[in-house]
Design a protein around this motif. Structure first.
Motif, PDB file in Angstrom:
ATOM      1  N   ARG A 169       1.160  -0.815   0.163  1.00  0.00           N
ATOM      2  CA  ARG A 169       0.022   0.438   0.419  1.00  0.00           C
ATOM      3  C   ARG A 169       0.830   1.146   0.450  1.00  0.00           C
ATOM      4  O   ARG A 169       0.325   1.972  -0.693  1.00  0.00           O
ATOM      5  N   GLU A 170       1.854   0.760   0.970  1.00  0.00           N
ATOM      6  CA  GLU A 170       3.049   2.244   0.868  1.00  0.00           C
ATOM      7  C   GLU A 170       3.162   3.228  -0.446  1.00  0.00           C
ATOM      8  O   GLU A 170       3.791   4.022  -0.917  1.00  0.00           O
ATOM      9  N   ARG A 171       4.058   1.584  -0.962  1.00  0.00           N
ATOM     10  CA  ARG A 171       4.309   1.272  -2.277  1.00  0.00           C
ATOM     11  C   ARG A 171       3.933   2.281  -3.461  1.00  0.00           C
ATOM     12  O   ARG A 171       3.952   3.012  -4.328  1.00  0.00           O
ATOM     13  N   GLU A 172       1.910   2.187  -3.353  1.00  0.00           N
ATOM     14  CA  GLU A 172       0.981   2.198  -3.739  1.00  0.00           C
ATOM     15  C   GLU A 172       0.605   4.052  -4.086  1.00  0.00           C
ATOM     16  O   GLU A 172       1.023   4.422  -4.911  1.00  0.00           O
ATOM     17  N   LEU A 173       1.016   4.529  -2.836  1.00  0.00           N
ATOM     18  CA  LEU A 173       0.711   6.194  -2.733  1.00  0.00           C
ATOM     19  C   LEU A 173       1.912   6.411  -3.151  1.00  0.00           C
ATOM     20  O   LEU A 173       2.191   7.751  -3.628  1.00  0.00           O
ATOM     21  N   ALA A 174       3.219   5.765  -3.235  1.00  0.00           N
ATOM     22  CA  ALA A 174       4.610   6.145  -2.874  1.00  0.00           C
ATOM     23  C   ALA A 174       4.328   6.917  -4.419  1.00  0.00           C
ATOM     24  O   ALA A 174       4.940   7.346  -5.188  1.00  0.00           O
ATOM     25  N   GLN A 175       3.620   6.203  -5.283  1.00  0.00           N
ATOM     26  CA  GLN A 175       4.391   5.748  -6.999  1.00  0.00           C
ATOM     27  C   GLN A 175       3.001   6.523  -6.881  1.00  0.00           C
ATOM     28  O   GLN A 175       3.248   7.346  -8.274  1.00  0.00           O
ATOM     29  N   GLU A 176       1.492   6.781  -6.975  1.00  0.00           N
ATOM     30  CA  GLU A 176       0.709   7.942  -6.555  1.00  0.00           C
ATOM     31  C   GLU A 176       1.101   9.028  -7.091  1.00  0.00           C
ATOM     32  O   GLU A 176       1.271   9.812  -7.753  1.00  0.00           O
ATOM     33  N   ILE A 177       1.872   9.064  -5.785  1.00  0.00           N
ATOM     34  CA  ILE A 177       2.816  10.523  -5.680  1.00  0.00           C
ATOM     35  C   ILE A 177       3.239  10.841  -6.576  1.00  0.00           C
ATOM     36  O   ILE A 177       3.790  12.275  -7.211  1.00  0.00           O
ATOM     37  N   ASP A 178       4.623   9.907  -7.222  1.00  0.00           N
ATOM     38  CA  ASP A 178       5.793  10.269  -8.475  1.00  0.00           C
ATOM     39  C   ASP A 178       4.986  10.219  -8.944  1.00  0.00           C
ATOM     40  O   ASP A 178       5.289  11.174  -9.896  1.00  0.00           O
ATOM     41  N   ARG A 179       3.824  10.213  -9.307  1.00  0.00           N
ATOM     42  CA  ARG A 179       3.158  10.299 -10.681  1.00  0.00           C
ATOM     43  C   ARG A 179       2.549  11.837 -10.768  1.00  0.00           C
ATOM     44  O   ARG A 179       2.538  12.452 -12.024  1.00  0.00           O
ATOM     45  N   TYR A 180       1.816  12.184  -9.853  1.00  0.00           N
ATOM     46  CA  TYR A 180       1.139  13.599  -9.494  1.00  0.00           C
ATOM     47  C   TYR A 180       2.760  14.234 -10.019  1.00  0.00           C
ATOM     48  O   TYR A 180       2.494  15.557 -10.763  1.00  0.00           O
ATOM     49  N   ARG A 181       3.914  14.543  -8.760  1.00  0.00           N
ATOM     50  CA  ARG A 181       4.789  14.884  -9.831  1.00  0.00           C
ATOM     51  C   ARG A 181       4.974  15.404 -10.483  1.00  0.00           C
ATOM     52  O   ARG A 181       5.456  16.265 -10.685  1.00  0.00           O
ATOM     53  N   THR A 182       5.272  14.184 -11.737  1.00  0.00           N
ATOM     54  CA  THR A 182       6.065  13.524 -12.783  1.00  0.00           C
ATOM     55  C   THR A 182       4.994  14.341 -13.179  1.00  0.00           C
ATOM     56  O   THR A 182       5.593  15.639 -13.826  1.00  0.00           O
ATOM     57  N   GLN A 183       3.498  15.278 -13.356  1.00  0.00           N
ATOM     58  CA  GLN A 183       2.654  15.554 -13.758  1.00  0.00           C
ATOM     59  C   GLN A 183       2.886  16.911 -13.820  1.00  0.00           C
ATOM     60  O   GLN A 183       2.756  17.517 -14.700  1.00  0.00           O
ATOM     61  N   VAL A 184       2.756  17.374 -12.761  1.00  0.00           N
ATOM     62  CA  VAL A 184       2.763  18.862 -12.064  1.00  0.00           C
ATOM     63  C   VAL A 184       4.581  19.532 -12.769  1.00  0.00           C
ATOM     64  O   VAL A 184       4.662  20.090 -13.544  1.00  0.00           O
ATOM     65  N   LEU A 185       5.755  18.402 -13.010  1.00  0.00           N
ATOM     66  CA  LEU A 185       7.048  19.380 -13.237  1.00  0.00           C
ATOM     67  C   LEU A 185       6.738  19.077 -14.465  1.00  0.00           C
ATOM     68  O   LEU A 185       7.709  19.919 -15.647  1.00  0.00           O
ATOM     69  N   GLN A 186       5.980  17.717 -15.645  1.00  0.00           N
ATOM     70  CA  GLN A 186       5.658  18.389 -17.312  1.00  0.00           C
ATOM     71  C   GLN A 186       5.236  19.705 -17.607  1.00  0.00           C
ATOM     72  O   GLN A 186       5.122  20.199 -18.652  1.00  0.00           O
ATOM     73  N   VAL A 187       3.893  19.942 -16.819  1.00  0.00           N
ATOM     74  CA  VAL A 187       3.356  20.732 -16.913  1.00  0.00           C
ATOM     75  C   VAL A 187       4.110  21.976 -17.231  1.00  0.00           C
ATOM     76  O   VAL A 187       4.136  22.533 -17.685  1.00  0.00           O
ATOM     77  N   ARG A 188       4.442  22.202 -15.883  1.00  0.00           N
ATOM     78  CA  ARG A 188       5.625  23.863 -15.953  1.00  0.00           C
ATOM     79  C   ARG A 188       6.652  23.046 -16.733  1.00  0.00           C
ATOM     80  O   ARG A 188       6.768  24.974 -17.261  1.00  0.00           O
ATOM     81  N   THR A 189       7.416  22.131 -17.077  1.00  0.00           N
ATOM     82  CA  THR A 189       8.506  22.440 -18.744  1.00  0.00           C
ATOM     83  C   THR A 189       7.201  22.940 -19.451  1.00  0.00           C
ATOM     84  O   THR A 189       8.076  23.232 -20.676  1.00  0.00           O
ATOM     85  N   GLU A 190       6.197  22.049 -19.517  1.00  0.00           N
ATOM     86  CA  GLU A 190       5.199  22.890 -21.155  1.00  0.00           C
ATOM     87  C   GLU A 190       4.971  24.108 -21.169  1.00  0.00           C
ATOM     88  O   GLU A 190       4.940  24.584 -21.910  1.00  0.00           O
ATOM     89  N   ASN A 191       4.790  24.487 -19.823  1.00  0.00           N
ATOM     90  CA  ASN A 191       3.993  25.953 -19.865  1.00  0.00           C
ATOM     91  C   ASN A 191       5.491  26.618 -20.257  1.00  0.00           C
ATOM     92  O   ASN A 191       5.191  27.094 -21.158  1.00  0.00           O
ATOM     93  N   ASP A 192       6.546  26.622 -20.323  1.00  0.00           N
ATOM     94  CA  ASP A 192       8.078  27.352 -20.990  1.00  0.00           C
ATOM     95  C   ASP A 192       7.728  26.775 -21.288  1.00  0.00           C
ATOM     96  O   ASP A 192       8.061  27.914 -22.933  1.00  0.00           O
ATOM     97  N   HIS A 193       7.736  25.969 -22.410  1.00  0.00           N
ATOM     98  CA  HIS A 193       8.057  25.243 -24.309  1.00  0.00           C
ATOM     99  C   HIS A 193       6.619  26.054 -24.594  1.00  0.00           C
ATOM    100  O   HIS A 193       6.983  26.983 -25.294  1.00  0.00           O
ATOM    101  N   LEU A 194       5.643  26.115 -24.311  1.00  0.00           N
ATOM    102  CA  LEU A 194       4.291  26.664 -24.849  1.00  0.00           C
ATOM    103  C   LEU A 194       4.915  28.469 -25.060  1.00  0.00           C
ATOM    104  O   LEU A 194       4.564  28.833 -25.707  1.00  0.00           O
ATOM    105  N   LYS A 195       5.454  28.892 -23.211  1.00  0.00           N
ATOM    106  CA  LYS A 195       5.355  30.436 -23.399  1.00  0.00           C
ATOM    107  C   LYS A 195       6.358  30.556 -24.562  1.00  0.00           C
ATOM    108  O   LYS A 195       6.213  31.859 -25.886  1.00  0.00           O
TER     109      LYS A 195
END
Lengths: 193, 278
Positions: free
Chosen positions: B60-86
């Protein structure tokens, strides 16, 4: 001269040995540096010890060709290249070496398998390194570092002694299935049936 | 026998473009060996499970950690994409075209056997839409590598830690939020880690390079949907006697040995063309 080898048993055992070779590769990789024992060379050594000369040589060539097919080389452009021949020639030379000295060996001894497997593996790897290094001189399309490969494969040859020790017991038990019933006459003794 | 030896000798030195036909035989050999190699691999994985970053964590802890990692990756990707879009908006106003972003579909596939050279063999191929260059990950966001060769039912993946892998550009996240980043070029060492040099953009303490910091992919040579995937964490920092202002970092993936994962996740753009259902 040795009893004829059962090619069906040889094919089946080769299939299992290559499966073990591929499956155990990451498990037995020493230090994740690409140093790992060969499961196939002990089989080459075993058939070289027992089989008739011609069958042993053909068996080594077949195993070498399969080894070439399952180990493609990486290209500089990121692709793969399957080069048939280096391992086949290496195994052939290793088999020749064992055939030349088998008359003076105590065949049914695990330490014999260990020593000749290590030596055979080293001979085969030297041939492979020589071929790929020569290719690399002509055209620089493969990712190949001769120095690194020499170190890696030398240690792999030593490591092959371990797999040879374990597999020797299996091979000796399977000798009748292979069709190896009579011993190769030693230099100063009569044939024992 | 002499003819066979001669043929082998010629093949050994033949140019690669003359021996392309050997790949078909290699594929058939892999398919033939797979039925014995795969069960052995499954048995080995059951006896000696692959080591993950926190072996004591529960499922369960591993699943939660992976979910956090996924959301964190999405946030960072969105931020990078924002810079790219600008940057794209800026180009667009000057007349350049805008390339739309891609959605990604993911699916799991098992590893068949250990290694073929440096490559992992996975049980999937063109029937699932894989092509050369398709991205594979493990544990949701840990980058594994690119597909190097693919046929109908089998694909070969080169892990990023393989000695034959190309160097990759990455970014070190200097803080939790990922606002502060330092770029580096990582090269595989050959022992499951990657080495690179990173320069601190400033002498400010906030820009300190420390062990444990996360390193993520930021390389134009990789598809957009692979950007910001996790490469690993900084295992240690070595002294750089030649250039003291640049830290030499050793990065280890979150999976101890990328070559020995039981299954991989394939990431493909949602509109990847012409894949067949098995």
């Amino acid at each position: 001269m040795g009893d004829p080898m059962n090619w069906f048993v040889f094919a089946f055992i080769s299939w299992i040995i290559f499966g073990l070779e591929l499956a155990f590769l990451p498990v037995l990789d020493a230090g994740s540096g690409g140093v790992h024992p060969s499961m196939v060379i002990p089989l080459v050594a075993f058939i070289a010890l027992y089989a008739p000369r011609k069958q042993a040589l053909w068996g080594a060539i077949i195993l070498g060709i399969i080894a070439d097919l399952v180990a493609p080389m990486s290209r500089i452009d990121g692709g793969l290249a399957v080069i048939v021949g280096p391992n086949a020639l290496g195994y052939l030379l290793a088999c020749h070496f064992i055939l030349a000295i088998r008359g003076s060996l105590i065949r049914r001894n695990p330490m014999t398998m260990v020593i000749i497997s290590m030596a055979a593996c080293f001979i085969a790897q030297i041939v492979v390194i020589a071929i790929f290094t020569t290719r690399d001189l002509g055209s620089n399309t493969l990712i190949w570092d001769a120095g690194d490969q020499l170190v890696q494969r030398s240690f792999s040859s030593l490591y092959t002694g371990l797999s040879a020790l374990l597999l020797s017991f299996v091979f000796f038990a399977l000798a009748p299935a292979f069709g190896f019933h009579s011993s190769v006459p030693t230099r100063f003794a009569r044939t024992i049936k | 026998m002499p003819i066979t030896i001669l043929v082998l000798f010629v093949l050994s030195f033949a140019p690669i473009k003359w021996v392309g036909w050997a790949r078909w035989f290699a594929d058939q050999t892999q398919v033939t060996i797979a039925p014995i190699a795969h069960p052995i691999t499954i048995t080995l994985n059951a006896i000696i499970p692959p080591a993950y970053s926190d072996p004591s964590a529960s499922d369960r802890e591993r699943e939660l950690a992976q979910e956090i990692d996924r959301y964190r990756t999405q946030v960072l990707q969105v931020r990078t994409e924002n810079d790219h879009l600008k940057g794209l908006i800026d180009q667009f106003t000057k007349g350049a075209a805008i390339i739309p972003d891609l959605d990604v579909r993911q699916f799991h596939r098992p590893r068949i056997s250990g290694l073929v050279g440096d490559l992992i063999v996975i049980r999937t191929g063109q029937i699932d839409g894989l092509t050369q260059g398709s991205i594979t990950v493990v544990n949701a966001v840990q980058l594994l590598g690119k597909v190097t060769q693919v046929n109908r039912r089998i694909a070969y993946v080169r892990p990023i830690t393989a000695t034959t892998s190309q160097p990759i550009f990455a970014t070190v996240l200097l803080n939790e939020s990922g606002d502060l980043q330092a770029k580096c070029l990582l090269t595989p060492v050959g022992d499951g880690t990657l080495r690179g040099e990173v320069a601190r953009p400033s002498n400010d303490d906030a820009w300190a390079i420390e062990a444990g910091q996360e390193v993520r992919l930021l390389d134009d040579q990789w598809p957009s949907h692979a950007q910001m995937l996790v490469i690993g964490t900084i295992e240690r920092i070595e002294r750089n006697d030649i250039q003291p202002l640049r830290h030499r970092i050793i990065v280890r993936p979150t999976v101890k040995d990328l070559r020995w994962v039981p299954e991989v996740i394939i990431r493909l753009p949602s509109d990847s063309a012409e894949w067949e259902t098995p």
